[in-house]
Design a protein around this motif. Structure first.
Motif, PDB file in Angstrom:
ATOM      1  N   LEU A   1      45.655 145.682  55.688  1.00  0.00           N
ATOM      2  CA  LEU A   1      44.964 145.810  54.466  1.00  0.00           C
ATOM      3  C   LEU A   1      46.044 146.522  53.453  1.00  0.00           C
TER       4      LEU A   1
ATOM      5  N   LEU B   1      41.947 135.883  54.952  1.00  0.00           N
ATOM      6  CA  LEU B   1      40.882 136.307  54.481  1.00  0.00           C
ATOM      7  C   LEU B   1      39.595 135.284  54.428  1.00  0.00           C
TER       8      LEU B   1
ATOM      9  N   CYS C   1      37.877 140.931  52.182  1.00  0.00           N
ATOM     10  CA  CYS C   1      39.389 141.650  52.394  1.00  0.00           C
ATOM     11  C   CYS C   1      38.739 142.532  53.701  1.00  0.00           C
TER      12      CYS C   1
END
Length: 160
Positions: free
Chosen positions: A20, A56, A80
């Motif tokens: 991330l 994703l 996400c």
């Protein structure tokens, strides 16, 4: 122009970096990809932004893109979350080739040929010695184009 003269500092991550955080880095700096380094700090792979996007998207949507139209926005806004708890190494394609690496003495044409051959948005520039490899920087496709166009005088505003 030699590769060492074209190389610039560039964002890189390790295979163990948080996925991330890597996605945020790409987004904030509008990068076409990231250079991924192994545990020794040597270039291991290139993680293109398109590969991060692929991580994703749910597999069922990749297999049948018409399903994307039926996913509501509330669900799409949470894509996400698929990166939570993942490492950069988890996001690399299983068939990811090693990154293209140019020798510091390579010419601009040699770098361009390498970039074209492997279809990569960037090339690492590194010196190799008995101790391993020392990363000098990266050459992006857009930076290489800019340098080549400026040398030929072809860099000007459209319609100028």
């Amino acid at each position: 122009m030699r590769a060492r003269d074209l190389a610039v500092e560039y964002e890189s991550v390790s295979v163990d970096s948080d996925a991330l955080d890597a996605a945020r880095l790409m987004a904030e700096h509008k990068l076409p990809g990231l250079l991924v380094l192994d545990e020794l700090g040597e270039p291991k792979a290139i993680l293109p932004a398109s590969q991060m996007i692929k991580v994703l998207v749910p597999t069922y949507v990749i297999e049948d893109p018409t399903l994307a139209a039926v996913v509501d926005e509330r669900h799409a806004d949470r894509l996400c979350e698929a990166l939570a708890g993942r490492r950069v190494g988890d996001c690399l394609s299983r068939t990811a080739a090693p990154p293209p690496i140019a020798d510091p003495d390579d010419t601009a044409l040699e770098v361009a040929a390498l970039m074209a051959q492997v279809r990569s948005p960037l090339v690492a520039v590194a010196e190799k010695d008995k101790a391993g490899m020392r990363l000098l920087g990266v050459i992006t496709a857009s930076h290489l184009l800019h340098e080549l166009l400026s040398k030929t005088g072809s860099l000007s505003a459209p319609g100028a």
